[in-house]
Design a protein around this motif. Sequence first.
Motif, PDB file in Angstrom:
ATOM      1  N   ASN A  89      -0.257  10.539  16.929  1.00  0.00           N
ATOM      2  CA  ASN A  89      -1.080   9.438  17.400  1.00  0.00           C
ATOM      3  C   ASN A  89      -0.436   8.859  18.651  1.00  0.00           C
ATOM      4  OD1 ASN A  89      -3.013   9.459  15.242  1.00  0.00           O
ATOM      5  ND2 ASN A  89      -1.434   8.573  13.933  1.00  0.00           N
ATOM      6  N   ASP A  90      -1.263   8.276  19.495  1.00  0.00           N
ATOM      7  CA  ASP A  90      -0.743   7.734  20.745  1.00  0.00           C
ATOM      8  C   ASP A  90      -1.557   6.500  21.113  1.00  0.00           C
ATOM      9  OD1 ASP A  90       0.584   7.616  23.354  1.00  0.00           O
ATOM     10  OD2 ASP A  90       1.069   9.720  22.981  1.00  0.00           O
ATOM     11  N   VAL A  91      -1.344   5.986  22.313  1.00  0.00           N
ATOM     12  CA  VAL A  91      -2.113   4.839  22.760  1.00  0.00           C
ATOM     13  C   VAL A  91      -3.579   5.243  22.873  1.00  0.00           C
ATOM     14  CG1 VAL A  91      -0.148   3.813  23.962  1.00  0.00           C
ATOM     15  CG2 VAL A  91      -1.646   5.392  25.187  1.00  0.00           C
ATOM     16  N   LEU A  92      -4.456   4.268  22.976  1.00  0.00           N
ATOM     17  CA  LEU A  92      -5.890   4.532  22.990  1.00  0.00           C
ATOM     18  C   LEU A  92      -6.252   5.521  24.092  1.00  0.00           C
ATOM     19  CD1 LEU A  92      -7.253   0.906  22.463  1.00  0.00           C
ATOM     20  CD2 LEU A  92      -7.081   2.737  20.774  1.00  0.00           C
ATOM     21  N   GLY A  93      -7.060   6.510  23.736  1.00  0.00           N
ATOM     22  CA  GLY A  93      -7.521   7.479  24.716  1.00  0.00           C
ATOM     23  C   GLY A  93      -6.586   8.638  24.942  1.00  0.00           C
ATOM     24  N   VAL A  94      -5.503   8.729  24.174  1.00  0.00           N
ATOM     25  CA  VAL A  94      -4.530   9.804  24.354  1.00  0.00           C
ATOM     26  C   VAL A  94      -4.291  10.489  23.020  1.00  0.00           C
ATOM     27  CG1 VAL A  94      -2.144  10.378  24.951  1.00  0.00           C
ATOM     28  CG2 VAL A  94      -3.380   8.664  26.276  1.00  0.00           C
ATOM     29  N   PHE A  95      -4.362  11.798  23.012  1.00  0.00           N
ATOM     30  CA  PHE A  95      -3.956  12.616  21.876  1.00  0.00           C
ATOM     31  C   PHE A  95      -2.940  13.625  22.395  1.00  0.00           C
ATOM     32  CE2 PHE A  95      -8.435  11.534  21.076  1.00  0.00           C
ATOM     33  CZ  PHE A  95      -8.289  10.811  19.899  1.00  0.00           C
ATOM     34  N   SER A  96      -1.967  13.974  21.586  1.00  0.00           N
ATOM     35  CA  SER A  96      -0.961  14.920  22.040  1.00  0.00           C
ATOM     36  C   SER A  96      -0.354  15.660  20.859  1.00  0.00           C
ATOM     37  CB  SER A  96       0.146  14.205  22.824  1.00  0.00           C
ATOM     38  OG  SER A  96       0.829  13.287  21.991  1.00  0.00           O
ATOM     39  N   LEU A 125       4.205   3.093  17.056  1.00  0.00           N
ATOM     40  CA  LEU A 125       3.043   2.792  17.882  1.00  0.00           C
ATOM     41  C   LEU A 125       2.436   1.482  17.409  1.00  0.00           C
ATOM     42  CD1 LEU A 125       0.831   3.555  19.972  1.00  0.00           C
ATOM     43  CD2 LEU A 125      -0.263   4.886  18.160  1.00  0.00           C
ATOM     44  N   ILE A 126       2.315   0.532  18.317  1.00  0.00           N
ATOM     45  CA  ILE A 126       1.752  -0.788  17.999  1.00  0.00           C
ATOM     46  C   ILE A 126       0.474  -0.974  18.804  1.00  0.00           C
ATOM     47  CG2 ILE A 126       2.100  -3.277  18.140  1.00  0.00           C
ATOM     48  CD1 ILE A 126       5.071  -2.808  17.756  1.00  0.00           C
ATOM     49  N   ASN A 127      -0.564  -1.397  18.131  1.00  0.00           N
ATOM     50  CA  ASN A 127      -1.842  -1.687  18.759  1.00  0.00           C
ATOM     51  C   ASN A 127      -2.205  -3.127  18.420  1.00  0.00           C
ATOM     52  OD1 ASN A 127      -4.404  -1.710  19.807  1.00  0.00           O
ATOM     53  ND2 ASN A 127      -5.021   0.229  18.876  1.00  0.00           N
ATOM     54  N   TYR A 128      -2.265  -3.993  19.428  1.00  0.00           N
ATOM     55  CA  TYR A 128      -2.485  -5.424  19.197  1.00  0.00           C
ATOM     56  C   TYR A 128      -3.693  -5.888  20.000  1.00  0.00           C
ATOM     57  CZ  TYR A 128      -1.556 -10.455  18.834  1.00  0.00           C
ATOM     58  OH  TYR A 128      -1.655 -11.807  18.582  1.00  0.00           O
ATOM     59  N   LYS A 129      -4.714  -6.295  19.309  1.00  0.00           N
ATOM     60  CA  LYS A 129      -5.918  -6.821  19.950  1.00  0.00           C
ATOM     61  C   LYS A 129      -5.757  -8.330  20.073  1.00  0.00           C
ATOM     62  CE  LYS A 129     -10.949  -6.409  19.792  1.00  0.00           C
ATOM     63  NZ  LYS A 129     -12.099  -5.885  19.035  1.00  0.00           N
TER      64      LYS A 129
END
Length: 682
Positions: free
Chosen positions: A612-619, A633-637
């Motif tokens: 998993n990665d930041v939004l819009g990125v897969f690897s 990985l942190i996702n903060y809205k």
Amino acid sequence: MKIFFLIISAIILSLISSSKLFAQLDTLEIPIDNQLENVIEETIGDAEDTQLNEIIEDLIQNPVEINEATINDLTKIPFIDQFLAQNIIKYRTNYGFIFTLTEIKSVEGITEELFARIAPFLYVDRTKFANFSTQNEIPEREYRPFIRKSYNINFRQRYYQTFPRRKGYETGAYYNSPFKLYNRLTADYSKKYYVSFLTEKDPGEKSFYDFVSGSLFIKDFLIFKKFVVGDYALEFGQGLAMWRQIGFAKGADAVYPIKKKASGIEQYKSTDENQFFRGIAFSTQLKNFEFTFFYSGNTFDARIDTINNIITSTPLDGYHRNTNELARKNSESEKLFGSHISYNFLSNQIGFTYYQSKFSKPISPNSYFKNFEGTFNYISTDFNFFYERLNLFGEISKDKNNNFATLVGLQSSISRNLSFVTLYRNYPAEYINLHGYGFGERNGPTNNETGFYLGIKHLNRFGTFNIYFDQFKFFYPLGYDKTLTSGKEILFAYESPLISKTKYLIRYKNENKEINSKSVDEFNRTKRVTNTRQQQNFRLEIQKYFGPSNINRVAFRIEYVNVYYKSFISSEDGLLAFGDLNLRLLKNLKLQWRVSYFQTKSYDSRIYQFENDVLGVFSTSALYGRGIRWYALINYKIFNFLNLSLKYAELYRDDVKKLGSGNDEIPTNLSNSLTFQLDIKF
């Protein structure tokens, strides 16, 4: 001992949960990234941003309105084939307006598991409810807000850097700018008018605007079904003559990725710097005919033989990190024009494509035959026929030298729970693959290959079973450095239902490939040796969901690989094991954390893991040697319009003292990377 301990731990964990194997099925939705892993894991590499990322993100951010969707709209969604799309539209025709997504569970072919997969890509537009009377209360999660904005503006900025500094920055081989910077602005009005503008610099490049791309894209305006000026991509047929330079590959889903689903003209919003068109394109519809016309005049990176005035190679990495790489930037050009005509009748389709390409200097796009030419043209015909539950599809393409490339496939949903696809491809070694991207063992290079593929998917109350067999051969092997000549693959994948919030995944893959190797005889002369390379991968994964949120998940995976060379009687193996944790810490704060242990003898027995990665990125990461890789990985809205993503990753190998080689060498056995992304939406 470590390997033994990890295997025993996996078995114990499995046995602990096995007592609930046949418990009542939960309808817990599974996060989108986990669902898509089966489709895209084998397709992407170690890239941060590819065209595939943009395709997937568009699907996630632009779900399909179920009451207005066409067959073409529905089949773009992963896990929905032509038959399922037809059944959804047939249900809508027979029963009228669909008020809730849960209604489509009654559609033939949609199981609880499949509904959980496709629901994130669909929605019901509540603004249309006023035209219908209903006493049913509509669940909040099943519609978009009553008042939908007529416009959307999105801005994304991404920063990426690895530590410590690589050798090239210390020696002056690269410019002293070791970070990657990406900026993209997109906007749309009424889902008809789209604008995109992006800039990017790679690590080691001097200019913040090393790559610039932009376009205006319009749908359903005047006589135009689609119209684009600027940068765009094209998809026709099955990709033998024309396709954007990315496509799904063979993977754990044995049926869905095999048949390509052409979209014609698509707005280009990615950062592959040498694989898009720049100019104008449009399509228009006249009764059952659709006409597409396109023109492009674009530049690309090239290495030049100044003595013979020919293009010797076209680097696709897009790097301009020193004066030599800058010298080849946009040094040559290509002018291209053509058209595509499609005739549609009773859900069937026949297409015809023609285009001509002219380069500024002679070029040899075929690595097997160094015949340099400046002008190329293609003619192809594609077809997509349906009869009851059978779907016959394919394409035949001809280059200027009358070499024919052929692909023919048959797909069918035999019953509600059983589907299959079989495909034959024949790409001559002499066929020039200029802008094609057909299905094959190499997933893209559409020449020098023939093969047969059979994929079967079966769903029942015990889970989902995927099996595929692929046999292929290359006509014209060259060189002595492990050149692949022929081979066959078989894959078996099992995914259990979500039972008591627990899911089991088992995958076995066996590859047998004949290769040409270099050897030395008793007189110390170099000779070619045909060898057989066998690789076996076995994977076990257990996912456990907990808490009220479908984001909360813990997973454990163990994967074993064995590589065996028959002629040399040599063998090596490897192991990958990781623990993965997804948590919703707060309403708008999500944490994903993974620790992976790997141990392989060499790069030849490497194991890939999807991350998993930041939004819009897969690897995916290729792990080999012995070490540990972990990331958080942190996702903060922060607000409805502002989202922050942060990923920190660390790779440690205790079997070496340095990582990498050449100018990319790192002076230690510890490498770190940091990605920061800002998303603003209005």
